[in-house]
Scaffold this motif. Sequence first.
Motif, PDB file in Angstrom:
ATOM      1  N   SER A  34       0.863  -1.182   0.000  1.00 46.74           N
ATOM      2  CA  SER A  34       0.000   0.000   0.000  1.00 46.74           C
ATOM      3  C   SER A  34       0.899   1.231   0.000  1.00 46.74           C
ATOM      4  CB  SER A  34      -0.952  -0.024   1.194  1.00 46.74           C
ATOM      5  OG  SER A  34      -0.221   0.106   2.381  1.00 46.74           O
ATOM      6  N   ASN A  35       0.302   2.403   0.161  1.00 50.81           N
ATOM      7  CA  ASN A  35       1.080   3.640   0.090  1.00 50.81           C
ATOM      8  C   ASN A  35       0.897   4.493   1.313  1.00 50.81           C
ATOM      9  OD1 ASN A  35       2.776   4.975  -2.065  1.00 50.81           O
ATOM     10  ND2 ASN A  35       1.449   3.579  -3.225  1.00 50.81           N
ATOM     11  N   ASP A  36       1.984   5.040   1.802  1.00 49.43           N
ATOM     12  CA  ASP A  36       1.917   5.950   2.939  1.00 49.43           C
ATOM     13  C   ASP A  36       2.298   7.334   2.399  1.00 49.43           C
ATOM     14  OD1 ASP A  36       2.185   6.258   6.104  1.00 49.43           O
ATOM     15  OD2 ASP A  36       3.820   7.384   5.164  1.00 49.43           O
ATOM     16  N   PRO A  37       1.557   8.388   2.809  1.00 55.10           N
ATOM     17  CA  PRO A  37       1.856   9.716   2.260  1.00 55.10           C
ATOM     18  C   PRO A  37       3.288  10.179   2.530  1.00 55.10           C
ATOM     19  CG  PRO A  37       0.149   9.828   3.980  1.00 55.10           C
ATOM     20  CD  PRO A  37       0.422   8.385   3.716  1.00 55.10           C
ATOM     21  N   ILE A  38       3.903   9.739   3.628  1.00 54.28           N
ATOM     22  CA  ILE A  38       5.274  10.181   3.933  1.00 54.28           C
ATOM     23  C   ILE A  38       6.293   9.150   3.459  1.00 54.28           C
ATOM     24  CG2 ILE A  38       6.903  10.723   5.801  1.00 54.28           C
ATOM     25  CD1 ILE A  38       4.478  11.792   7.371  1.00 54.28           C
ATOM     26  N   LYS A  39       6.071   7.893   3.790  1.00 56.27           N
ATOM     27  CA  LYS A  39       7.105   6.873   3.514  1.00 56.27           C
ATOM     28  C   LYS A  39       7.040   6.306   2.102  1.00 56.27           C
ATOM     29  CE  LYS A  39       6.533   5.070   8.188  1.00 56.27           C
ATOM     30  NZ  LYS A  39       6.107   3.839   8.856  1.00 56.27           N
ATOM     31  N   GLY A  40       5.953   6.522   1.396  1.00 58.35           N
ATOM     32  CA  GLY A  40       5.818   5.942   0.048  1.00 58.35           C
ATOM     33  C   GLY A  40       5.292   4.515   0.127  1.00 58.35           C
ATOM     34  N   ARG A  41       5.772   3.644  -0.749  1.00 61.32           N
ATOM     35  CA  ARG A  41       5.266   2.266  -0.773  1.00 61.32           C
ATOM     36  C   ARG A  41       5.584   1.569   0.549  1.00 61.32           C
ATOM     37  NH1 ARG A  41       7.728  -0.736  -5.726  1.00 61.32           N
ATOM     38  NH2 ARG A  41       9.626  -0.008  -4.740  1.00 61.32           N
ATOM     39  N   GLN A  42       4.747   0.628   0.913  1.00 63.39           N
ATOM     40  CA  GLN A  42       4.976  -0.099   2.165  1.00 63.39           C
ATOM     41  C   GLN A  42       4.313  -1.468   2.084  1.00 63.39           C
ATOM     42  OE1 GLN A  42       1.067   1.686   4.518  1.00 63.39           O
ATOM     43  NE2 GLN A  42       3.079   2.193   5.286  1.00 63.39           N
ATOM     44  N   PHE A  43       4.753  -2.383   2.961  1.00 64.24           N
ATOM     45  CA  PHE A  43       4.087  -3.677   3.122  1.00 64.24           C
ATOM     46  C   PHE A  43       3.082  -3.552   4.256  1.00 64.24           C
ATOM     47  CE2 PHE A  43       8.144  -5.838   1.539  1.00 64.24           C
ATOM     48  CZ  PHE A  43       7.570  -6.288   0.350  1.00 64.24           C
ATOM     49  N   ARG A  44       1.910  -4.144   4.071  1.00 68.80           N
ATOM     50  CA  ARG A  44       0.899  -4.132   5.113  1.00 68.80           C
ATOM     51  C   ARG A  44       0.283  -5.533   5.233  1.00 68.80           C
ATOM     52  NH1 ARG A  44      -0.983  -0.155   8.062  1.00 68.80           N
ATOM     53  NH2 ARG A  44      -0.038   1.679   7.120  1.00 68.80           N
ATOM     54  N   ALA A  45      -0.135  -5.890   6.455  1.00 68.46           N
ATOM     55  CA  ALA A  45      -0.787  -7.193   6.650  1.00 68.46           C
ATOM     56  C   ALA A  45      -2.283  -7.014   6.498  1.00 68.46           C
ATOM     57  CB  ALA A  45      -0.455  -7.730   8.036  1.00 68.46           C
ATOM     58  N   THR A  46      -2.930  -7.923   5.776  1.00 72.21           N
ATOM     59  CA  THR A  46      -4.394  -7.858   5.651  1.00 72.21           C
ATOM     60  C   THR A  46      -5.060  -8.849   6.607  1.00 72.21           C
ATOM     61  OG1 THR A  46      -4.299  -9.455   3.871  1.00 72.21           O
ATOM     62  CG2 THR A  46      -4.403  -7.128   3.228  1.00 72.21           C
ATOM     63  N   GLY A  47      -4.287  -9.766   7.168  1.00 74.96           N
ATOM     64  CA  GLY A  47      -4.825 -10.734   8.128  1.00 74.96           C
ATOM     65  C   GLY A  47      -3.708 -11.042   9.113  1.00 74.96           C
ATOM     66  N   LEU A  48      -4.038 -11.783  10.150  1.00 76.53           N
ATOM     67  CA  LEU A  48      -3.011 -12.118  11.163  1.00 76.53           C
ATOM     68  C   LEU A  48      -1.858 -12.888  10.507  1.00 76.53           C
ATOM     69  CD1 LEU A  48      -2.218 -12.336  14.254  1.00 76.53           C
ATOM     70  CD2 LEU A  48      -3.197 -14.634  14.091  1.00 76.53           C
ATOM     71  N   ILE A  49      -0.650 -12.437  10.785  1.00 78.21           N
ATOM     72  CA  ILE A  49       0.531 -13.198  10.347  1.00 78.21           C
ATOM     73  C   ILE A  49       1.238 -13.643  11.622  1.00 78.21           C
ATOM     74  CG2 ILE A  49       2.698 -13.142   9.050  1.00 78.21           C
ATOM     75  CD1 ILE A  49       1.497 -10.999   7.251  1.00 78.21           C
ATOM     76  N   PRO A  50       1.226 -14.947  11.918  1.00 80.74           N
ATOM     77  CA  PRO A  50       1.783 -15.395  13.205  1.00 80.74           C
ATOM     78  C   PRO A  50       3.294 -15.275  13.280  1.00 80.74           C
ATOM     79  CG  PRO A  50       0.966 -17.267  11.908  1.00 80.74           C
ATOM     80  CD  PRO A  50       0.703 -16.028  11.093  1.00 80.74           C
ATOM     81  N   LYS A  51       3.763 -15.104  14.503  1.00 78.87           N
ATOM     82  CA  LYS A  51       5.213 -15.041  14.753  1.00 78.87           C
ATOM     83  C   LYS A  51       5.895 -16.259  14.129  1.00 78.87           C
ATOM     84  CE  LYS A  51       8.521 -15.085  18.521  1.00 78.87           C
ATOM     85  NZ  LYS A  51       8.779 -15.017  19.933  1.00 78.87           N
ATOM     86  N   GLY A  52       6.974 -16.028  13.445  1.00 74.60           N
ATOM     87  CA  GLY A  52       7.722 -17.131  12.841  1.00 74.60           C
ATOM     88  C   GLY A  52       7.301 -17.437  11.418  1.00 74.60           C
ATOM     89  N   ALA A  53       6.168 -16.848  10.966  1.00 71.29           N
ATOM     90  CA  ALA A  53       5.728 -17.142   9.592  1.00 71.29           C
ATOM     91  C   ALA A  53       6.629 -16.424   8.605  1.00 71.29           C
ATOM     92  CB  ALA A  53       4.285 -16.690   9.398  1.00 71.29           C
ATOM     93  N   ARG A  54       6.849 -17.064   7.508  1.00 72.67           N
ATOM     94  CA  ARG A  54       7.668 -16.463   6.460  1.00 72.67           C
ATOM     95  C   ARG A  54       6.801 -15.492   5.672  1.00 72.67           C
ATOM     96  NH1 ARG A  54      11.572 -20.621   3.704  1.00 72.67           N
ATOM     97  NH2 ARG A  54      12.176 -20.709   5.868  1.00 72.67           N
ATOM     98  N   LEU A  55       7.293 -14.261   5.500  1.00 75.80           N
ATOM     99  CA  LEU A  55       6.508 -13.240   4.796  1.00 75.80           C
ATOM    100  C   LEU A  55       6.874 -13.149   3.325  1.00 75.80           C
ATOM    101  CD1 LEU A  55       5.942 -12.130   7.725  1.00 75.80           C
ATOM    102  CD2 LEU A  55       5.968  -9.884   6.699  1.00 75.80           C
ATOM    103  N   LEU A  56       8.167 -13.282   3.058  1.00 70.85           N
ATOM    104  CA  LEU A  56       8.630 -13.010   1.700  1.00 70.85           C
ATOM    105  C   LEU A  56       9.924 -13.767   1.438  1.00 70.85           C
ATOM    106  CD1 LEU A  56       8.527 -11.018  -0.864  1.00 70.85           C
ATOM    107  CD2 LEU A  56      10.120  -9.622   0.419  1.00 70.85           C
ATOM    108  N   VAL A  57      10.018 -14.323   0.246  1.00 71.06           N
ATOM    109  CA  VAL A  57      11.309 -14.858  -0.220  1.00 71.06           C
ATOM    110  C   VAL A  57      11.557 -14.196  -1.567  1.00 71.06           C
ATOM    111  CG1 VAL A  57      12.631 -16.905  -0.842  1.00 71.06           C
ATOM    112  CG2 VAL A  57      10.853 -17.087   0.900  1.00 71.06           C
ATOM    113  N   ASP A  58      12.622 -13.430  -1.656  1.00 65.49           N
ATOM    114  CA  ASP A  58      12.866 -12.667  -2.886  1.00 65.49           C
ATOM    115  C   ASP A  58      14.235 -13.021  -3.477  1.00 65.49           C
ATOM    116  OD1 ASP A  58      12.219 -10.917  -4.879  1.00 65.49           O
ATOM    117  OD2 ASP A  58      12.707  -9.094  -3.755  1.00 65.49           O
ATOM    118  N   HIS A  59      14.327 -12.931  -4.789  1.00 62.90           N
ATOM    119  CA  HIS A  59      15.574 -13.248  -5.486  1.00 62.90           C
ATOM    120  C   HIS A  59      16.298 -11.959  -5.854  1.00 62.90           C
ATOM    121  CE1 HIS A  59      14.234 -17.437  -6.139  1.00 62.90           C
ATOM    122  NE2 HIS A  59      13.055 -16.853  -6.064  1.00 62.90           N
TER     123      HIS A  59
END
Length: 370
Positions: A34-59
């Motif tokens: 999503s977008n923040d007026p000050i920080k620009g693009r950002q990651f946001r959670a739309t549902g609960l993400i439990p501790k230890g869950a993998r969020l992203l794997v990028d190359h």
Amino acid sequence: MSQVVHITLEPSGLDPVDGIPTQQPWIHPHLVQSNDPIKGRQFRATGLIPKGARLLVDHPYAIIPVVDDPVHSDHLLCSSPACNCPVPRNLDRGSCPNACIADVVWCSSTCRDADRPRHEFECTWLKRFSGPIRAKRGEYDFGMLWVIVRLLATRQSELRHAPTIEKIPSASRWKLGWDAINSLCGSSDTWSHDQVRSWTVLVKKYLQSSPVLPHGLSTARILQLICQEEANSFGLYPRETGIFPLPNPPIDRGEQFAAAVYPTAAIANHSCLPNVSLRCLSFSGSPAHPNQMIHKPNDGGRMVFTASRHILPGEECCISYFDLTRFVDVASRREHLRKSFRFVCQCERCISEEPSEENIEWNAMPLMDL
Ligand SMILES: C[S@@+](CC[C@H](N)C(=O)[O-])C[C@H]1O[C@@H](n2cnc3c(N)ncnc32)[C@H](O)[C@@H]1O
């Protein structure tokens, strides 16, 4: 002892096409941009993400080894983008047949052959310019320019394989490949005139489109690419960084061994109270230290983001851009981010620790003995 959830399901990427990293990022289904007026693009959670869950794997779109002495270093990475594994010194490292630079090695002849078309793009440039750039401008500028050349090399491979790449199904919300690199933040307005002038000289001297570096992009676009690279590249270290709460005693993260640009991971903003750690598997693919958060890529140079606590729906998902043990109070954290990353931190911790107007006035007064 901290509790860590091990994720054993490894998100799988697609097979690489002729040595170019076409694997798409793996992104948690509850993670959106999503977008923040000050920080620009950002990651946001739309549902609960439990501790230890993998969020992203990028190359990595581009990755370079950063070592003082490539001939004697164990930290060189296989130059093939489809591999990028560390190549120990005692292994029979495959070096460039053109002997361009000692930093370029492959872990096997298979990797070297697969990487030939991509390496050809950078080989003559490295051979001709690495010595003069290192001698006149030093390692930092050389590394930065080499990252730019590797970004251009991957773009070139993408252009060559455009028909194949278009066939790869894309997660439509997320930009991929060069399209994602084009979307990275970073402009010359953020930097001082002196810095921009210095980079312009470098671009004109070493990065213009020519038979040595046939990219076909304008000087202005390459200058912008430097600004984007400077705002978005990751330094990779052998030990933990980005751990929160801070470990006691503090853990030294070790010497930087690589620098990389990740198309999707670059969307993550910084927080001095991060809820995402950069926790990766060891290079061999198994957790090196089960209860430690490690800021380094795993096999293939992939960057892995993990939730370091439960993340609630609506929360922003942030990493830490620096070793939080080194800068503790709000003034030093903000000063470090301003100097090194060119922004004033607006994370919740900095805002809550901002001195009130009243305190600023008291602090400005001469000290009195009471
Ligand atoms: C790696 S990029 C992160 C993604 C970026 N927001 C974008 O729009 O692409 C780094 C930039 O994000 C912004 N940023 C990240 N964390 C921030 C924070 N805590 N406070 C203010 N700006 C931040 C700054 O402009 C910084 O140069």
